[in-house]
Design an enzyme around this catalytic site. Structure first.
Site, PDB file in Angstrom:
ATOM      1  N   GLN A 133      32.466  36.631  62.719  1.00 58.18           N
ATOM      2  CA  GLN A 133      31.906  37.192  61.489  1.00 58.18           C
ATOM      3  C   GLN A 133      30.465  37.633  61.679  1.00 58.18           C
ATOM      4  O   GLN A 133      30.008  38.590  61.048  1.00 58.18           O
ATOM      5  CB  GLN A 133      32.026  36.173  60.348  1.00 58.18           C
ATOM      6  CG  GLN A 133      33.463  35.873  59.955  1.00 58.18           C
ATOM      7  CD  GLN A 133      34.258  37.122  59.615  1.00 58.18           C
ATOM      8  OE1 GLN A 133      33.957  37.837  58.669  1.00 58.18           O
ATOM      9  NE2 GLN A 133      35.292  37.408  60.404  1.00 58.18           N
ATOM     10  N   HIS A 163      29.719  41.387  62.458  1.00 54.70           N
ATOM     11  CA  HIS A 163      29.712  42.456  61.451  1.00 54.70           C
ATOM     12  C   HIS A 163      28.336  43.075  61.266  1.00 54.70           C
ATOM     13  O   HIS A 163      28.206  44.289  61.130  1.00 54.70           O
ATOM     14  CB  HIS A 163      30.174  41.898  60.093  1.00 54.70           C
ATOM     15  CG  HIS A 163      31.653  41.885  59.913  1.00 54.70           C
ATOM     16  ND1 HIS A 163      32.393  43.013  59.651  1.00 54.70           N
ATOM     17  CD2 HIS A 163      32.547  40.868  59.940  1.00 54.70           C
ATOM     18  CE1 HIS A 163      33.668  42.699  59.531  1.00 54.70           C
ATOM     19  NE2 HIS A 163      33.787  41.404  59.708  1.00 54.70           N
ATOM     20  N   GLU A 166      32.370  33.723  50.709  1.00 55.24           N
ATOM     21  CA  GLU A 166      33.354  34.803  50.758  1.00 55.24           C
ATOM     22  C   GLU A 166      34.604  34.322  51.500  1.00 55.24           C
ATOM     23  O   GLU A 166      35.719  34.459  51.007  1.00 55.24           O
ATOM     24  CB  GLU A 166      32.740  36.003  51.484  1.00 55.24           C
ATOM     25  CG  GLU A 166      33.689  37.165  51.672  1.00 55.24           C
ATOM     26  CD  GLU A 166      33.130  38.235  52.585  1.00 55.24           C
ATOM     27  OE1 GLU A 166      33.652  39.363  52.542  1.00 55.24           O
ATOM     28  OE2 GLU A 166      32.189  37.953  53.353  1.00 55.24           O
ATOM     29  N   HIS A 167      34.416  33.786  52.693  1.00 53.13           N
ATOM     30  CA  HIS A 167      35.507  33.240  53.500  1.00 53.13           C
ATOM     31  C   HIS A 167      35.250  31.753  53.733  1.00 53.13           C
ATOM     32  O   HIS A 167      34.176  31.382  54.212  1.00 53.13           O
ATOM     33  CB  HIS A 167      35.582  33.905  54.878  1.00 53.13           C
ATOM     34  CG  HIS A 167      35.660  35.395  54.856  1.00 53.13           C
ATOM     35  ND1 HIS A 167      34.574  36.207  55.148  1.00 53.13           N
ATOM     36  CD2 HIS A 167      36.696  36.223  54.598  1.00 53.13           C
ATOM     37  CE1 HIS A 167      34.945  37.464  55.068  1.00 53.13           C
ATOM     38  NE2 HIS A 167      36.226  37.517  54.731  1.00 53.13           N
ATOM     39  N   ASP A 179      41.198  39.529  57.894  1.00 52.08           N
ATOM     40  CA  ASP A 179      40.580  40.851  57.929  1.00 52.08           C
ATOM     41  C   ASP A 179      41.600  41.956  58.169  1.00 52.08           C
ATOM     42  O   ASP A 179      41.354  43.113  57.834  1.00 52.08           O
ATOM     43  CB  ASP A 179      39.516  40.902  59.030  1.00 52.08           C
ATOM     44  CG  ASP A 179      38.231  40.181  58.640  1.00 52.08           C
ATOM     45  OD1 ASP A 179      38.017  39.963  57.446  1.00 52.08           O
ATOM     46  OD2 ASP A 179      37.453  39.837  59.553  1.00 52.08           O
ATOM     47  N   HIS A 204      40.463  44.362   4.413  1.00 50.38           N
ATOM     48  CA  HIS A 204      41.364  43.744   5.394  1.00 50.38           C
ATOM     49  C   HIS A 204      42.482  42.989   4.672  1.00 50.38           C
ATOM     50  O   HIS A 204      43.653  43.093   5.024  1.00 50.38           O
ATOM     51  CB  HIS A 204      40.584  42.769   6.289  1.00 50.38           C
ATOM     52  CG  HIS A 204      39.797  43.435   7.374  1.00 50.38           C
ATOM     53  ND1 HIS A 204      38.810  44.342   7.122  1.00 50.38           N
ATOM     54  CD2 HIS A 204      39.862  43.288   8.732  1.00 50.38           C
ATOM     55  CE1 HIS A 204      38.283  44.745   8.274  1.00 50.38           C
ATOM     56  NE2 HIS A 204      38.918  44.122   9.266  1.00 50.38           N
TER      57      HIS A 204
END
Length: 445
Positions: free
Chosen positions: A265, A268, A334-335, A368, A427
């Protein structure tokens, strides 16, 4: 390379709010980009294609000959695609399609009383704009994640935007185009960054780009800021920032596997976060030594080193796995990977994560590409409040209410009483009109 990952000692956990402040995060400020991004989006609204071309020259260093990609370019890209890559994409598509279809909720009917029911049904939006980033890597997998989720939801009109590439005559990367063609997407635009998000949200009539209802897809801080700017015009998914992995592991974990996943990771982006949370100092030492070897040997060694040695990455030492779960929830990664003696027990203690990967044979990199899950996930702690991309992103819950006369009569008095209490007598009169003789309804009150 020694002591790649800094250590944070949380063997004594502080209160929740203080804990969040101690956890590693990248220095990313979306708000700081809002003024510049608003200017770019306003330029696209006012000057359309001319502004998009100027922004491509400025940021992508190429002048696209046409912003909308022609049908022949899509066909040619698919024809030229490496067969092994096409096979891999087809596997990913099949698996993500199964996972995405499972996310579409069935219609349900709630029976409120005799003769009174509410049907809950799910309707897709009409049109979506899907963003696929360019830059340091090529992401046909992001085409799959965005497009397949929208198709599973039943969206009929899909537009994809990806930055123009100087190496490819101002078109998006050919692998991106091939993935679009493979999925039957015919509307593709060579535009990137904040301008692309603005174009999708507001439309550009001169190139046949109609406004969309939903904008999704990952991107850099400017893309995240652009989503914030257009959020009042269209629905957007989470403001995806630099990727994150948090691994909860105990002394039973294989340090080489943990290290491999952290490095994967970090590859990235220089701002990517790689965090290990463990109750084993010995495992921490082994993982750090393995990370040092792997980070030095990998192809993107410079980028990986910047990520791992940055303030956003660390090894966090805790007293036990219950504390590890608390740290993970405070971080809301996130992960999240869980590699322990009893992964399900740890899972039961965790609440906040974009996607969770259990056991030594379920690495984040599987997600992924070909796990069948979606890899467009909330970052920066947003997993505490929002979900990752999926079919539901493109669906709207719709209530269909059906009462007969007897069922309405049952709540007649209560509705008119509440209407009167709120100062809205008409109403109540709308209810009473249904119980009056037809001739009486025409009388002026």
């Amino acid at each position: 390379m020694e002591d790649v990952l800094r250590r944070i000692d949380l063997t004594t956990l502080p209160a929740e709010q203080e804990l969040r402040g101690l956890l590693p995060r990248p220095a990313v400020d979306v708000a700081a980009s809002l003024a510049a991004v608003t200017e770019l989006i306003d330029a696209v609204r006012e000057r359309g294609a001319d502004a998009l071309i100027e922004q491509a020259e400025r940021f992508d260093h190429v002048r696209p000959t046409e912003i909308r990609v022609g049908a022949q370019a899509l066909t040619d890209a698919l024809t030229a695609l490496d067969p092994s890559v096409r096979d891999a994409l087809e596997v990913a598509v099949d698996r993500v399609r199964i996972g995405s279809r499972a996310q579409v909720p069935p219609s349900m009917v709630a029976h409120i009383a005799e003769g009174a029911e509410i049907e809950l049904r799910w309707q897709p939006v009409d049109r979506v704009g899907l963003y696929v980033p360019g830059g340091k890597a090529v992401y046909p997998s992001s085409v799959v994640m965005n497009v397949v989720a929208a198709q599973a939801a039943g969206v009929c009109s899909i537009a994809v935007a990806s930055p123009a590439q100087a190496d490819h005559a101002g078109l998006p990367h050919p692998t991106i185009l091939a993935a679009c063609a493979l999925l039957g997407v015919e509307e593709v635009y060579a535009m990137g960054g904040a301008g692309a998000i603005g174009a999708l949200a507001h439309g550009v009539p001169s190139i046949g780009l109609a406004p969309v209802d939903v904008v999704t897809g990952p991107g850099n801080v400017f893309v995240a800021a652009a989503k914030r700017v257009v959020a009042g015009t269209v629905r957007v998914d989470a403001e995806a920032g630099p990727t994150e992995i948090l691994v909860i592991a105990d002394d039973s974990a294989d340090a080489e596997l943990v290290a491999a996943d952290l490095v994967s990771q970090a590859e990235h982006d220089e701002l990517a976060s790689a965090v290990l949370v463990t109750d084993s100092a010995e495992l921490a030492d082994r993982v750090d030594a393995s990370v040092a070897r792997r980070a030095a040997a990998t192809a993107a060694a410079e980028r990986v080193a910047a990520s791992l040695m940055g303030e956003q990455s660390a090894i966090v030492l805790v007293a036990d796995l219950a504390a590890a779960a608390r740290v993970s929830d405070a971080y809301a990664p996130e992960h999240l990977e869980i590699i322990t003696r009893d992964d399900d027990a740890v899972l039961a203690m965790v609440r906040h994560a974009g996607a969770i990967f259990l056991g030594p044979h379920t690495p984040v990199s599987l997600g992924d590409y070909a796990a069948g899950s979606n890899h467009v996930l909330p970052t920066g702690g947003q997993a505490r409040r929002v979900a990752g991309l999926g079919a539901a992103t493109f669906l709207r819950a719709q209530q269909v209410v059906r009462y007969d006369r007897a069922a309405l009569a049952e709540v007649r008095r209560e509705v008119t009483a509440l209407a009167a209490a709120e100062g809205l007598p008409a109403h109540g009169e709308a209810i009473e009109a249904r119980f009056e003789e037809p001739a009486r309804r025409q009388e002026v009150r």
